[in-house]
Design a protein around this motif. Sequence first.
Motif, PDB file in Angstrom:
ATOM      1  N   ALA A   1       7.493  -0.821  -3.574  1.00 34.13           N
ATOM      2  CA  ALA A   1       7.708   0.041  -2.236  1.00 34.13           C
ATOM      3  C   ALA A   1       6.677  -0.609  -1.421  1.00 34.13           C
ATOM      4  CB  ALA A   1       7.675   1.350  -2.471  1.00 34.13           C
ATOM      5  N   ASN A   2       7.120  -0.748  -0.099  1.00 36.78           N
ATOM      6  CA  ASN A   2       6.409  -1.048   1.250  1.00 36.78           C
ATOM      7  C   ASN A   2       5.547   0.419   1.502  1.00 36.78           C
ATOM      8  OD1 ASN A   2       7.531  -3.535   1.464  1.00 36.78           O
ATOM      9  ND2 ASN A   2       8.530  -2.882   3.111  1.00 36.78           N
ATOM     10  N   MET A   3       4.254   0.120   1.686  1.00 36.86           N
ATOM     11  CA  MET A   3       3.344   1.274   1.935  1.00 36.86           C
ATOM     12  C   MET A   3       2.135   0.949   2.589  1.00 36.86           C
ATOM     13  SD  MET A   3       1.809   1.796  -1.966  1.00 36.86           S
ATOM     14  CE  MET A   3       3.364   1.631  -2.771  1.00 36.86           C
ATOM     15  N   LEU A   4       1.348   1.898   3.217  1.00 39.28           N
ATOM     16  CA  LEU A   4       0.099   1.428   3.938  1.00 39.28           C
ATOM     17  C   LEU A   4      -0.878   1.308   2.891  1.00 39.28           C
ATOM     18  CD1 LEU A   4       0.031   3.424   7.061  1.00 39.28           C
ATOM     19  CD2 LEU A   4       0.256   1.018   6.777  1.00 39.28           C
ATOM     20  N   PHE A   5      -1.781   0.299   2.991  1.00 40.57           N
ATOM     21  CA  PHE A   5      -2.742  -0.142   2.055  1.00 40.57           C
ATOM     22  C   PHE A   5      -3.979   0.214   3.121  1.00 40.57           C
ATOM     23  CE2 PHE A   5      -6.093  -2.636   0.311  1.00 40.57           C
ATOM     24  CZ  PHE A   5      -6.104  -2.450  -1.192  1.00 40.57           C
ATOM     25  N   GLY A   6      -4.642   1.349   3.052  1.00 39.70           N
ATOM     26  CA  GLY A   6      -5.710   1.453   4.174  1.00 39.70           C
ATOM     27  C   GLY A   6      -5.010   1.353   5.383  1.00 39.70           C
ATOM     28  N   HIS A   7      -5.012   0.117   6.399  1.00 38.42           N
ATOM     29  CA  HIS A   7      -4.507   0.467   7.611  1.00 38.42           C
ATOM     30  C   HIS A   7      -3.462  -0.723   7.713  1.00 38.42           C
ATOM     31  CE1 HIS A   7      -7.574  -2.710   7.918  1.00 38.42           C
ATOM     32  NE2 HIS A   7      -6.795  -3.379   8.804  1.00 38.42           N
ATOM     33  N   VAL A   8      -3.103  -1.513   6.516  1.00 35.36           N
ATOM     34  CA  VAL A   8      -2.181  -2.455   6.469  1.00 35.36           C
ATOM     35  C   VAL A   8      -0.735  -2.147   5.695  1.00 35.36           C
ATOM     36  CG1 VAL A   8      -1.885  -4.971   5.655  1.00 35.36           C
ATOM     37  CG2 VAL A   8      -3.951  -4.143   6.516  1.00 35.36           C
ATOM     38  N   ALA A   9       0.137  -2.644   6.077  1.00 33.47           N
ATOM     39  CA  ALA A   9       1.510  -2.510   5.581  1.00 33.47           C
ATOM     40  C   ALA A   9       1.443  -3.542   4.509  1.00 33.47           C
ATOM     41  CB  ALA A   9       2.568  -2.597   6.471  1.00 33.47           C
ATOM     42  N   VAL A  10       1.846  -3.220   3.245  1.00 39.74           N
ATOM     43  CA  VAL A  10       2.013  -4.089   2.039  1.00 39.74           C
ATOM     44  C   VAL A  10       3.254  -3.608   1.261  1.00 39.74           C
ATOM     45  CG1 VAL A  10      -0.612  -4.510   1.920  1.00 39.74           C
ATOM     46  CG2 VAL A  10       0.444  -2.675   0.533  1.00 39.74           C
ATOM     47  N   ASN A  11       3.603  -4.683   0.485  1.00 39.86           N
ATOM     48  CA  ASN A  11       4.445  -4.343  -0.708  1.00 39.86           C
ATOM     49  C   ASN A  11       3.738  -4.237  -2.031  1.00 39.86           C
ATOM     50  OD1 ASN A  11       6.461  -5.188  -2.995  1.00 39.86           O
ATOM     51  ND2 ASN A  11       7.602  -4.202  -1.242  1.00 39.86           N
ATOM     52  N   LEU A  12       3.802  -3.150  -2.792  1.00 39.81           N
ATOM     53  CA  LEU A  12       2.977  -2.949  -3.801  1.00 39.81           C
ATOM     54  C   LEU A  12       4.295  -2.745  -5.027  1.00 39.81           C
ATOM     55  CD1 LEU A  12       0.190  -2.122  -5.239  1.00 39.81           C
ATOM     56  CD2 LEU A  12       0.913   0.140  -5.174  1.00 39.81           C
ATOM     57  N   ALA A  13       3.798  -3.498  -6.142  1.00 36.89           N
ATOM     58  CA  ALA A  13       4.774  -3.504  -7.294  1.00 36.89           C
ATOM     59  C   ALA A  13       4.075  -3.424  -8.603  1.00 36.89           C
ATOM     60  CB  ALA A  13       5.418  -4.768  -7.215  1.00 36.89           C
ATOM     61  N   ARG A  14       4.673  -2.271  -9.354  1.00 35.41           N
ATOM     62  CA  ARG A  14       3.926  -2.330 -10.603  1.00 35.41           C
ATOM     63  C   ARG A  14       4.551  -3.124 -11.600  1.00 35.41           C
ATOM     64  NH1 ARG A  14       2.034   3.068 -12.824  1.00 35.41           N
ATOM     65  NH2 ARG A  14       0.661   2.214 -14.121  1.00 35.41           N
ATOM     66  N   THR A  15       3.720  -4.199 -12.053  1.00 34.19           N
ATOM     67  CA  THR A  15       4.201  -5.164 -13.121  1.00 34.19           C
ATOM     68  C   THR A  15       4.066  -4.803 -14.649  1.00 34.19           C
ATOM     69  OG1 THR A  15       2.358  -6.536 -12.832  1.00 34.19           O
ATOM     70  CG2 THR A  15       4.210  -7.032 -11.149  1.00 34.19           C
ATOM     71  N   GLY A  16       3.338  -4.042 -14.798  1.00 33.10           N
ATOM     72  CA  GLY A  16       3.010  -3.583 -16.304  1.00 33.10           C
ATOM     73  C   GLY A  16       2.092  -2.133 -16.179  1.00 33.10           C
ATOM     74  N   PRO A  17       1.957  -1.755 -17.520  1.00 35.99           N
ATOM     75  CA  PRO A  17       1.270  -0.573 -17.579  1.00 35.99           C
ATOM     76  C   PRO A  17      -0.093  -0.448 -16.695  1.00 35.99           C
ATOM     77  CG  PRO A  17       1.809  -1.213 -19.585  1.00 35.99           C
ATOM     78  CD  PRO A  17       2.207  -2.388 -18.791  1.00 35.99           C
ATOM     79  N   ASP A  18      -0.951  -1.335 -16.624  1.00 41.82           N
ATOM     80  CA  ASP A  18      -2.091  -1.525 -15.982  1.00 41.82           C
ATOM     81  C   ASP A  18      -2.074  -2.705 -15.065  1.00 41.82           C
ATOM     82  OD1 ASP A  18      -3.357   0.902 -17.045  1.00 41.82           O
ATOM     83  OD2 ASP A  18      -3.981  -0.353 -18.953  1.00 41.82           O
ATOM     84  N   ALA A  19      -1.134  -3.126 -14.383  1.00 31.42           N
ATOM     85  CA  ALA A  19      -0.797  -4.384 -13.714  1.00 31.42           C
ATOM     86  C   ALA A  19       0.140  -3.988 -12.409  1.00 31.42           C
ATOM     87  CB  ALA A  19      -0.272  -5.397 -14.428  1.00 31.42           C
ATOM     88  N   PHE A  20      -0.423  -4.679 -11.161  1.00 27.71           N
ATOM     89  CA  PHE A  20       0.331  -4.457 -10.050  1.00 27.71           C
ATOM     90  C   PHE A  20       0.091  -5.793  -9.281  1.00 27.71           C
ATOM     91  CE2 PHE A  20      -0.971  -0.130 -11.117  1.00 27.71           C
ATOM     92  CZ  PHE A  20       0.134   0.706 -10.537  1.00 27.71           C
TER      93      PHE A  20
END
Length: 183
Positions: free
Chosen positions: A132-151
């Motif tokens: 999903a697209n979201m704010l990372f602090g003040h920056v718009a990023v795309n965050l994806a979960r790629t594994g149980p403990d991986a993004f």
Amino acid sequence: MALTLLHRHALEDHILGFETSANPNHLCVARRPVIFSVLAHAGQEQAVGLALEAAPDIAPRFCGPAEWLAVSLTAGSETVAGHLSEISGASVVDQSDGKVLMAISGPSVRKILAKCVGVDLHPQAFAPGHSANMLFGHVAVNLARTGPDAFEIITPRSFAGSVYEDLMEMGREFALTASFSGG
């Protein structure tokens, strides 16, 4: 006189010379990821989404209704462009030079990211394969979960230094290390 263009990664000055052996919590920055924006034409959203899921060597990252990032760490830009051009009802644009991809993994990754994003990262709320697209602090990023403990975090090149510095600061208590990926 011939002009020679050199590729310089946005995070060269942040990482080179500071690399150490990877700790369990580690940030790996991809040197040359292939990243395309994909927009589905009206009424083609489902067909384009299914075609992206079936495309070889491409990991689709959901951005919003009818919009994805098509990411590859294994195929070249021409190969990905060829696969994407076969998808009927989609418009595509190569964003590789304007984006930076960082992969963060380890047992404390959710705690590190929780300091930076306002999203529930529990596997039941944000399962592997979700993005999903979201704010990372003040920056718009795309965050994806790629594994149980991986993004994976995809950020605009111009904000990569800020996102990197924030990640390293938030991961300090968990001994977060960083390096470039091979290649």
